[in-house]
Write an enzyme that holds these catalytic residues in place. Sequence first.
Site, mmCIF file in Angstrom:
data_model
loop_
_atom_site.group_PDB
_atom_site.id
_atom_site.type_symbol
_atom_site.label_atom_id
_atom_site.label_comp_id
_atom_site.label_asym_id
_atom_site.label_seq_id
_atom_site.Cartn_x
_atom_site.Cartn_y
_atom_site.Cartn_z
ATOM 1 N N SER A 84 0.851 -0.934 -0.095
ATOM 2 C CA SER A 84 -0.145 -0.078 0.138
ATOM 3 C C SER A 84 0.920 1.336 -0.076
ATOM 4 C CB SER A 84 -1.511 0.600 1.475
ATOM 5 O OG SER A 84 -1.923 0.878 0.702
ATOM 6 N N HIS A 233 -7.773 -6.067 1.094
ATOM 7 C CA HIS A 233 -6.249 -5.187 0.457
ATOM 8 C C HIS A 233 -4.999 -5.871 1.911
ATOM 9 C CE1 HIS A 233 -3.895 -1.931 0.536
ATOM 10 N NE2 HIS A 233 -3.712 -0.997 1.251
#
Length: 253
Positions: A84, A233
């Site tokens: 990320s 995620h």
Amino acid sequence: MKLHFKKSGKGKPFLILHGLFGSADNWLGIAKNLEESYTLYLIDLRNHGDSPHSEEWNYEVMAEDLRELMDAEGLESVYLLGHSMGGKAAMKLALMYPERVEKLIVADIAPRPYPVHHQHILEALNAVDLNKTNSRKDAEAQLAEFIDEKGIRQFLLKNLTRKDGKFAWKNNLPVITQQIKNVGEAIDSEKPFENPVLFMGGANSDYIQEKDKADIERIFPENHLVYIKNAGHWLHAEQPDAVVATLRAFLDA
């Protein structure tokens, strides 16, 4: 800036970078499965974990922090993974200093710009009154007024520490709040990174989309894109065995 990191294992140096609101500890489970093959550096990025705080917070200074760490550790070139926000910092380092990154792994993020979407988390963190917090349970109860998911609350509470007898946030919450737009900035370069790159997305995540493939091909032409099944995620927490297997296949190739 001298970053805090945890070092373990033996072999080729392998640097791992966490995401926003995270820390080096987020990747401990993955690292333990790789220690026999690589020297792992689990790094706290600036304004996170046990690394120093700074008013300056963007991907260029994050990349320079990493270069400084590599210089201090005598690392000429490394394997580099970032998740990320850490993935964007990793991309930035590879584009600024391509000779220092032998192989790059980007976990569930693309080079494109992302709109700010962490306001509810920042609102929750800033609403916690640390002066009236006597326990982690107190802090979690305050977070629960904004965040329903227990897993997210537990993740955020990893940033809570004691300082001078009082609770405090490890991360630099004021700067992160003020400069949150920096996290979403695009990573780009007129000169592509020519070494191998693995983009590893969560199959249930929308962070790496079909529309991102053109930018990935342009900036990272030697790329491989793999989606981890049954993962969102937080793919390294949700499917650690699959992530480790995917990393080994890429790095050992």
